[in-house]
Design a protein around this motif. Structure first.
Motif, PDB file in Angstrom:
ATOM      1  N   ALA A  26       1.262   4.156  -3.840  1.00 50.15           N
ATOM      2  CA  ALA A  26       0.946   4.211  -2.407  1.00 50.15           C
ATOM      3  C   ALA A  26      -0.551   4.022  -2.170  1.00 50.15           C
ATOM      4  O   ALA A  26      -0.959   3.312  -1.242  1.00 50.15           O
ATOM      5  CB  ALA A  26       1.413   5.539  -1.819  1.00 50.15           C
ATOM      6  N   LEU A  27      -1.375   4.633  -3.008  1.00 57.03           N
ATOM      7  CA  LEU A  27      -2.826   4.485  -2.867  1.00 57.03           C
ATOM      8  C   LEU A  27      -3.277   3.060  -3.144  1.00 57.03           C
ATOM      9  O   LEU A  27      -4.144   2.522  -2.441  1.00 57.03           O
ATOM     10  CB  LEU A  27      -3.560   5.441  -3.805  1.00 57.03           C
ATOM     11  CG  LEU A  27      -3.647   6.874  -3.327  1.00 57.03           C
ATOM     12  CD1 LEU A  27      -4.023   7.789  -4.482  1.00 57.03           C
ATOM     13  CD2 LEU A  27      -4.650   6.988  -2.197  1.00 57.03           C
ATOM     14  N   VAL A  28      -2.715   2.434  -4.153  1.00 55.79           N
ATOM     15  CA  VAL A  28      -3.085   1.047  -4.473  1.00 55.79           C
ATOM     16  C   VAL A  28      -2.719   0.133  -3.305  1.00 55.79           C
ATOM     17  O   VAL A  28      -3.519  -0.710  -2.892  1.00 55.79           O
ATOM     18  CB  VAL A  28      -2.419   0.593  -5.793  1.00 55.79           C
ATOM     19  CG1 VAL A  28      -2.540  -0.912  -5.986  1.00 55.79           C
ATOM     20  CG2 VAL A  28      -3.036   1.331  -6.977  1.00 55.79           C
ATOM     21  N   ARG A  29      -1.513   0.304  -2.757  1.00 56.26           N
ATOM     22  CA  ARG A  29      -1.103  -0.523  -1.609  1.00 56.26           C
ATOM     23  C   ARG A  29      -2.009  -0.280  -0.401  1.00 56.26           C
ATOM     24  O   ARG A  29      -2.412  -1.218   0.292  1.00 56.26           O
ATOM     25  CB  ARG A  29       0.353  -0.235  -1.246  1.00 56.26           C
ATOM     26  CG  ARG A  29       1.349  -0.876  -2.181  1.00 56.26           C
ATOM     27  CD  ARG A  29       2.778  -0.819  -1.627  1.00 56.26           C
ATOM     28  NE  ARG A  29       3.180   0.522  -1.230  1.00 56.26           N
ATOM     29  CZ  ARG A  29       3.716   1.427  -2.043  1.00 56.26           C
ATOM     30  NH1 ARG A  29       3.918   1.148  -3.306  1.00 56.26           N
ATOM     31  NH2 ARG A  29       4.075   2.619  -1.583  1.00 56.26           N
ATOM     32  N   ALA A  30      -2.333   0.979  -0.134  1.00 51.50           N
ATOM     33  CA  ALA A  30      -3.204   1.295   1.001  1.00 51.50           C
ATOM     34  C   ALA A  30      -4.605   0.721   0.787  1.00 51.50           C
ATOM     35  O   ALA A  30      -5.206   0.177   1.720  1.00 51.50           O
ATOM     36  CB  ALA A  30      -3.276   2.809   1.200  1.00 51.50           C
ATOM     37  N   ALA A  31      -5.122   0.837  -0.420  1.00 50.70           N
ATOM     38  CA  ALA A  31      -6.474   0.343  -0.716  1.00 50.70           C
ATOM     39  C   ALA A  31      -6.568  -1.165  -0.528  1.00 50.70           C
ATOM     40  O   ALA A  31      -7.611  -1.681  -0.113  1.00 50.70           O
ATOM     41  CB  ALA A  31      -6.885   0.732  -2.138  1.00 50.70           C
ATOM     42  N   ALA A  42     -13.288   3.302  -1.578  1.00 53.48           N
ATOM     43  CA  ALA A  42     -13.917   3.928  -2.749  1.00 53.48           C
ATOM     44  C   ALA A  42     -13.221   5.244  -3.079  1.00 53.48           C
ATOM     45  O   ALA A  42     -12.986   5.559  -4.248  1.00 53.48           O
ATOM     46  CB  ALA A  42     -15.408   4.152  -2.493  1.00 53.48           C
ATOM     47  N   GLY A  43     -12.869   6.005  -2.057  1.00 57.01           N
ATOM     48  CA  GLY A  43     -12.161   7.263  -2.274  1.00 57.01           C
ATOM     49  C   GLY A  43     -10.782   7.041  -2.867  1.00 57.01           C
ATOM     50  O   GLY A  43     -10.379   7.731  -3.805  1.00 57.01           O
ATOM     51  N   ALA A  44     -10.054   6.061  -2.346  1.00 53.02           N
ATOM     52  CA  ALA A  44      -8.727   5.748  -2.876  1.00 53.02           C
ATOM     53  C   ALA A  44      -8.832   5.293  -4.330  1.00 53.02           C
ATOM     54  O   ALA A  44      -8.039   5.713  -5.182  1.00 53.02           O
ATOM     55  CB  ALA A  44      -8.052   4.676  -2.024  1.00 53.02           C
TER      56      ALA A  44
END
Length: 75
Positions: A26-31, A42-44
């Motif tokens: 989910a984080l990779v897709r959002a980033a 940067a936070g993701a």
């Protein structure tokens, strides 16, 4: 000699790894949708790196969630 006590049993560890995989994906897709030089990206990216480090502690592999490299046809 150092004796290490397991924190999680195998079933708990498997559930944690699965949850980490979902969160990382989910984080990779959002980033990917964020501006490259933004603080949010940067936070993701940092959280993804932390998930990879936790995977290393749990499984011995930082690359546990990485995609396999692309193969060259006929190569």
């Amino acid at each position: 000699m150092v004796v290490r006590k397991r924190v999680f049993d195998e079933a708990e560890q498997a559930r944690l790894i699965e949850s980490l995989a979902q969160a990382r994906n989910a984080l990779v897709r959002a980033a990917e949708a964020m501006p490259r030089r933004s603080l949010a990206r940067a936070g993701a990216d940092q959280i993804v790196a932390n998930i990879d480090e936790l995977a290393f502690l749990l499984t011995g592999s930082r690359e546990r969630f990485w995609e396999p490299p692309h193969a060259t046809p006929g190569g």
